[in-house]
Enzyme design. Structure first.
Site, PDB file in Angstrom:
ATOM      1  N   ARG A  42      17.305 -36.754  63.596  1.00  0.00           N
ATOM      2  CA  ARG A  42      18.476 -35.854  64.067  1.00  0.00           C
ATOM      3  C   ARG A  42      18.645 -35.532  65.584  1.00  0.00           C
ATOM      4  O   ARG A  42      19.611 -34.911  66.032  1.00  0.00           O
ATOM      5  CB  ARG A  42      18.604 -34.704  63.129  1.00  0.00           C
ATOM      6  CG  ARG A  42      19.010 -35.063  61.846  1.00  0.00           C
ATOM      7  CD  ARG A  42      19.270 -33.857  60.993  1.00  0.00           C
ATOM      8  NE  ARG A  42      18.219 -32.909  60.870  1.00  0.00           N
ATOM      9  CZ  ARG A  42      18.177 -31.675  60.312  1.00  0.00           C
ATOM     10  NH1 ARG A  42      19.046 -31.488  59.634  1.00  0.00           N
ATOM     11  NH2 ARG A  42      17.077 -30.850  60.277  1.00  0.00           N
ATOM     12  N   GLN A 108       8.670 -31.722  53.960  1.00  0.00           N
ATOM     13  CA  GLN A 108       9.955 -32.849  53.705  1.00  0.00           C
ATOM     14  C   GLN A 108       9.557 -34.017  54.229  1.00  0.00           C
ATOM     15  O   GLN A 108      10.406 -35.144  54.158  1.00  0.00           O
ATOM     16  CB  GLN A 108      11.201 -32.005  54.665  1.00  0.00           C
ATOM     17  CG  GLN A 108      11.548 -30.805  54.241  1.00  0.00           C
ATOM     18  CD  GLN A 108      12.309 -30.325  55.313  1.00  0.00           C
ATOM     19  OE1 GLN A 108      11.967 -29.485  56.048  1.00  0.00           O
ATOM     20  NE2 GLN A 108      13.835 -30.600  55.011  1.00  0.00           N
ATOM     21  N   HIS A 126      10.066 -35.124  49.236  1.00  0.00           N
ATOM     22  CA  HIS A 126      10.839 -36.424  49.629  1.00  0.00           C
ATOM     23  C   HIS A 126      10.116 -37.723  49.076  1.00  0.00           C
ATOM     24  O   HIS A 126      10.428 -38.687  49.783  1.00  0.00           O
ATOM     25  CB  HIS A 126      11.531 -36.308  51.195  1.00  0.00           C
ATOM     26  CG  HIS A 126      12.377 -35.420  51.159  1.00  0.00           C
ATOM     27  ND1 HIS A 126      13.013 -35.129  52.493  1.00  0.00           N
ATOM     28  CD2 HIS A 126      13.047 -34.661  50.282  1.00  0.00           C
ATOM     29  CE1 HIS A 126      13.987 -34.212  52.488  1.00  0.00           C
ATOM     30  NE2 HIS A 126      13.785 -33.687  51.243  1.00  0.00           N
ATOM     31  N   CYS A 134       8.843 -49.900  40.778  1.00  0.00           N
ATOM     32  CA  CYS A 134       9.916 -50.589  40.081  1.00  0.00           C
ATOM     33  C   CYS A 134      10.790 -49.722  39.202  1.00  0.00           C
ATOM     34  O   CYS A 134      10.095 -48.810  38.260  1.00  0.00           O
ATOM     35  CB  CYS A 134       9.223 -51.798  39.228  1.00  0.00           C
ATOM     36  SG  CYS A 134      10.555 -52.364  38.274  1.00  0.00           S
ATOM     37  N   CYS A 160       7.643 -58.081  37.412  1.00  0.00           N
ATOM     38  CA  CYS A 160       8.703 -58.245  36.089  1.00  0.00           C
ATOM     39  C   CYS A 160      10.002 -59.144  36.901  1.00  0.00           C
ATOM     40  O   CYS A 160      10.999 -59.256  36.114  1.00  0.00           O
ATOM     41  CB  CYS A 160       8.971 -57.008  35.681  1.00  0.00           C
ATOM     42  SG  CYS A 160      10.410 -55.899  36.468  1.00  0.00           S
TER      43      CYS A 160
HETATM   44 ZN    ZN Z   1       9.053 -54.061  37.005  1.00  0.00          ZN
END
Ligand code: ZN
Length: 252
Positions: A42, A108, A126, A134, A160
């Site tokens: 910031r 944070q 965070h 995933c 996947c």
């Molecule tokens: Zn996956």
């Protein structure tokens, strides 16, 4: 008395508060990582956000809609942050924890510098750059694996077939409930909350000092610039965060 505290501004007063407190917790923001070469996003004109719109590159919608652009930005960000080292302020908190004077750190920051410094009780509100996940199958992948994959591909994929997402809270995402709950509990139990390098104006982290105050604890602010809690702080230190915390350790 109207309940307002006149903040002391010297390290000796803070050391005395730490000595008297049964439970001390630290809450850290971007300011603690500035001496490590990570600019506060910031601060105008500096940092990775100077020339980009966060909503375009670091928003959950951007990850969904424009994964290539998202990963072009985030891959760079991982690489930049991955090279950074903890500074004296991170190390001072490890020293306090080792001496039994600090119960834990709530941060944070996603830069992993508290972990690298050796903080044991750590809540990363965070998330962090350590891994990616995933959202379809729940698989988690180390970020160094993702970074290696980014040399050959523009969007890293899970086994996947779905795109991976960094395990950081993006703009437009909620904070993880478990971490938030733990952080609130730690702040309620703290006799002293050290607020370090945070302007404390981002919800919900900005609420945490209020929880400590409501439960009868003290708040100390070690931050350059103002915060909404300045008038209620028992101690207010506005110097360089690394120097202030190193001095605090030396005074204990
Ligand atoms: Zn996956």
């Amino acid at each position: 008395m109207d309940g307002e505290v006149v903040a002391s501004n010297d390290v000796a007063a803070l050391a005395e508060l730490v000595r008297r407190a049964g439970t001390v917790v630290a809450l850290t923001g971007a300011g603690i990582s500035v001496p490590s070469g990570i600019p506060d996003f910031r601060t105008p004109g500096t940092g990775i956000w100077a020339n980009v719109d966060p909503m375009e590159v670091a928003h959950i919608d951007a990850w969904r809609a424009y994964p290539e652009r998202f990963w072009r930005f985030y891959g760079q960000r991982f690489q930049t942050l991955g090279d950074k080292q903890p500074n004296g302020a991170h190390k001072a908190l490890v020293e306090l924890e080792t001496r039994g004077l600090l119960s834990g750190v709530i941060t944070q920051n996603i830069d992993m510098l508290h972990r690298r410094a050796g903080t044991r009780e750590l809540i990363e509100m965070h998330g962090s750059i350590a891994s990616c996940s995933c959202l379809s199958c729940g698989e988690r992948v180390d970020s160094w694996v993702v970074l290696a994959a980014l040399e050959d591909t523009t969007v890293p994929l899970c086994a996947c077939g779905q795109p991976l997402k960094p395990d950081v809270v993006l703009f437009g995402e909620y904070l993880p409930e478990a971490e938030l709950g733990l952080a609130m509990q730690m702040c309620a139990e703290a006799d002293l909350l050290l607020c370090i390098g945070s302007s404390l104006d981002v919800y919900p982290v900005g609420r945490l000092p209020g929880i400590t105050l409501r439960h009868g604890g003290d708040v100390a602010i070690i931050t350059q610039g103002t915060t909404p809690y300045d008038r209620r702080a028992a101690v207010r230190l506005g110097g360089d965060v690394e120097r202030e915390l190193t001095a605090l350790v030396a005074a204990l």
